[in-house]
Scaffold this motif. Structure first.
Motif, mmCIF file in Angstrom:
data_model
loop_
_atom_site.group_PDB
_atom_site.id
_atom_site.type_symbol
_atom_site.label_atom_id
_atom_site.label_comp_id
_atom_site.label_asym_id
_atom_site.label_seq_id
_atom_site.Cartn_x
_atom_site.Cartn_y
_atom_site.Cartn_z
ATOM 1 N N LEU A 3 1.107 -1.225 0.078
ATOM 2 C CA LEU A 3 -0.094 0.047 0.098
ATOM 3 C C LEU A 3 0.796 1.278 -0.031
ATOM 4 C CD1 LEU A 3 -2.530 -1.230 2.832
ATOM 5 C CD2 LEU A 3 -2.907 -0.979 0.181
ATOM 6 N N ARG A 4 0.413 2.526 -0.423
ATOM 7 C CA ARG A 4 0.897 3.501 -0.444
ATOM 8 C C ARG A 4 -0.038 4.519 -0.296
ATOM 9 N NH1 ARG A 4 0.036 6.487 -4.795
ATOM 10 N NH2 ARG A 4 1.907 7.696 -4.493
ATOM 11 N N TRP A 5 0.319 5.870 0.322
ATOM 12 C CA TRP A 5 -0.422 6.867 0.626
ATOM 13 C C TRP A 5 -0.895 7.333 -0.751
ATOM 14 C CZ3 TRP A 5 1.678 12.256 2.068
ATOM 15 C CH2 TRP A 5 0.493 13.061 2.292
ATOM 16 N N TYR A 6 -2.108 7.557 -1.020
ATOM 17 C CA TYR A 6 -2.671 7.861 -2.242
ATOM 18 C C TYR A 6 -3.335 9.241 -2.322
ATOM 19 C CZ TYR A 6 -5.075 7.769 -6.966
ATOM 20 O OH TYR A 6 -5.341 7.845 -8.117
ATOM 21 N N SER A 7 -4.190 9.650 -1.274
ATOM 22 C CA SER A 7 -4.752 10.847 -1.132
ATOM 23 C C SER A 7 -5.359 11.189 0.332
ATOM 24 C CB SER A 7 -5.997 11.108 -2.232
ATOM 25 O OG SER A 7 -7.003 10.053 -1.863
ATOM 26 N N THR A 8 -5.612 12.565 0.508
ATOM 27 C CA THR A 8 -6.353 12.798 1.700
ATOM 28 C C THR A 8 -7.600 13.303 1.322
ATOM 29 O OG1 THR A 8 -4.175 13.125 2.705
ATOM 30 C CG2 THR A 8 -6.052 14.158 4.052
ATOM 31 N N VAL A 9 -8.366 12.788 2.257
ATOM 32 C CA VAL A 9 -9.959 13.217 1.980
ATOM 33 C C VAL A 9 -10.327 14.176 2.848
ATOM 34 C CG1 VAL A 9 -12.179 12.228 1.557
ATOM 35 C CG2 VAL A 9 -10.462 11.038 0.810
ATOM 36 N N ILE A 10 -10.979 15.237 2.638
ATOM 37 C CA ILE A 10 -11.272 16.172 3.472
ATOM 38 C C ILE A 10 -12.888 16.422 3.149
ATOM 39 C CG2 ILE A 10 -11.201 18.516 4.006
ATOM 40 C CD1 ILE A 10 -8.367 18.714 2.789
ATOM 41 N N ASN A 11 -13.700 16.181 4.395
ATOM 42 C CA ASN A 11 -15.212 16.360 4.472
ATOM 43 C C ASN A 11 -15.305 17.599 4.319
ATOM 44 O OD1 ASN A 11 -15.441 13.368 4.283
ATOM 45 N ND2 ASN A 11 -15.363 13.427 6.677
ATOM 46 N N CYS A 12 -16.562 18.231 3.534
ATOM 47 C CA CYS A 12 -16.842 19.541 3.790
ATOM 48 C C CYS A 12 -18.086 19.742 3.565
ATOM 49 C CB CYS A 12 -15.815 20.241 3.006
ATOM 50 S SG CYS A 12 -15.745 19.882 1.384
ATOM 51 N N ARG A 13 -18.610 20.794 3.573
ATOM 52 C CA ARG A 13 -20.024 21.174 3.148
ATOM 53 C C ARG A 13 -19.964 21.753 1.853
ATOM 54 N NH1 ARG A 13 -24.645 21.181 6.763
ATOM 55 N NH2 ARG A 13 -25.335 22.762 5.471
ATOM 56 N N ASP A 14 -19.109 22.342 1.260
ATOM 57 C CA ASP A 14 -18.874 22.892 -0.170
ATOM 58 C C ASP A 14 -17.601 22.431 -0.762
ATOM 59 O OD1 ASP A 14 -18.842 24.229 -2.602
ATOM 60 O OD2 ASP A 14 -19.541 26.262 -1.722
ATOM 61 N N PRO A 15 -17.852 21.150 -1.427
ATOM 62 C CA PRO A 15 -16.340 20.826 -1.921
ATOM 63 C C PRO A 15 -15.863 21.368 -3.039
ATOM 64 C CG PRO A 15 -17.941 18.838 -1.895
ATOM 65 C CD PRO A 15 -18.804 20.074 -1.476
ATOM 66 N N ARG A 16 -16.615 22.093 -3.673
ATOM 67 C CA ARG A 16 -16.110 22.857 -5.205
ATOM 68 C C ARG A 16 -15.390 24.249 -4.412
ATOM 69 N NH1 ARG A 16 -18.476 21.788 -10.083
ATOM 70 N NH2 ARG A 16 -20.156 20.128 -9.831
ATOM 71 N N ALA A 17 -16.099 24.900 -3.471
ATOM 72 C CA ALA A 17 -15.213 26.116 -2.875
ATOM 73 C C ALA A 17 -14.260 25.621 -2.155
ATOM 74 C CB ALA A 17 -16.211 26.901 -2.084
ATOM 75 N N LEU A 18 -14.168 24.697 -1.298
ATOM 76 C CA LEU A 18 -13.036 24.375 -0.531
ATOM 77 C C LEU A 18 -11.829 23.905 -1.389
ATOM 78 C CD1 LEU A 18 -12.090 24.805 2.254
ATOM 79 C CD2 LEU A 18 -12.932 22.478 2.949
ATOM 80 N N ALA A 19 -12.243 22.968 -2.485
ATOM 81 C CA ALA A 19 -11.202 22.725 -3.440
ATOM 82 C C ALA A 19 -10.299 23.914 -4.217
ATOM 83 C CB ALA A 19 -11.686 21.594 -4.384
ATOM 84 N N HIS A 20 -11.332 24.686 -4.368
ATOM 85 C CA HIS A 20 -10.562 25.967 -5.227
ATOM 86 C C HIS A 20 -9.864 26.726 -4.295
ATOM 87 C CE1 HIS A 20 -12.335 25.972 -9.362
ATOM 88 N NE2 HIS A 20 -13.214 25.307 -8.625
ATOM 89 N N TRP A 21 -10.188 26.984 -2.851
ATOM 90 C CA TRP A 21 -9.390 27.576 -1.942
ATOM 91 C C TRP A 21 -7.988 26.673 -1.840
ATOM 92 C CZ3 TRP A 21 -7.058 27.090 2.645
ATOM 93 C CH2 TRP A 21 -6.745 28.384 3.432
ATOM 94 N N TRP A 22 -8.138 25.554 -1.537
ATOM 95 C CA TRP A 22 -6.958 24.792 -1.293
ATOM 96 C C TRP A 22 -5.948 24.737 -2.482
ATOM 97 C CZ3 TRP A 22 -4.100 23.567 2.889
ATOM 98 C CH2 TRP A 22 -4.930 23.453 4.049
#
Length: 133
Positions: A3-22
């Motif tokens: 196994l390898r670290w593939y991604s980190t998942v972030i739970n949020c109310r507005d995925p689009r807005a938070l993805a753009h912020w990050w």
């Protein structure tokens, strides 16, 4: 291969807005954007590059998924960000705050070399002292 670290998942109310912020915060890019998931990866790779990267060398990404509830309590896992010694760390932190981050007191004290912030949805992250590598 294991196994390898593939991604980190972030739970949020507005995925689009938070993805753009990050994506803006990290200088990364959004490679998938939908109502149920947004994926952010390093900007130096486009989707075709990702298909050619060997499995063991695939960079980790951030995945934002919707949840109905607001964040409550401290994160059990958080991201640590750092800038290079040549960068103005204070100006970078000020820029994050201008874009919606806020300062967080998680009991870190005044003698630490990191600054604890919250992203626009309240997820804590740290900006470490500047680093050479």
């Amino acid at each position: 291969m294991g196994l390898r670290w593939y991604s980190t998942v972030i739970n949020c109310r507005d995925p689009r807005a938070l993805a753009h912020w990050w994506a803006e915060t990290l200088g990364w890019q959004i490679v998938h954007e939908a109502d149920d998931e947004c994926v952010v990866v390093p900007a130096h790779l486009d989707v075709e590059d990702l298909r050619r990267v060997p499995w063991a060398e695939m960079p980790q990404g951030l995945v934002f998924v919707p949840v109905p509830e607001d964040k409550a309590g401290l994160n059990r896992l958080h991201l640590d960000l750092a800038c290079h010694l040549a960068d103005d760390r204070d100006a970078l932190i000020a820029g994050l705050v201008e874009r919606g981050a806020s300062y967080a007191d998680v009991g870190q004290g005044h003698d630490v070399t990191r600054t604890v912030l919250r992203d626009p949805e309240g997820n804590e992250f740290c900006v470490l002292s500047a680093r050479e590598f």
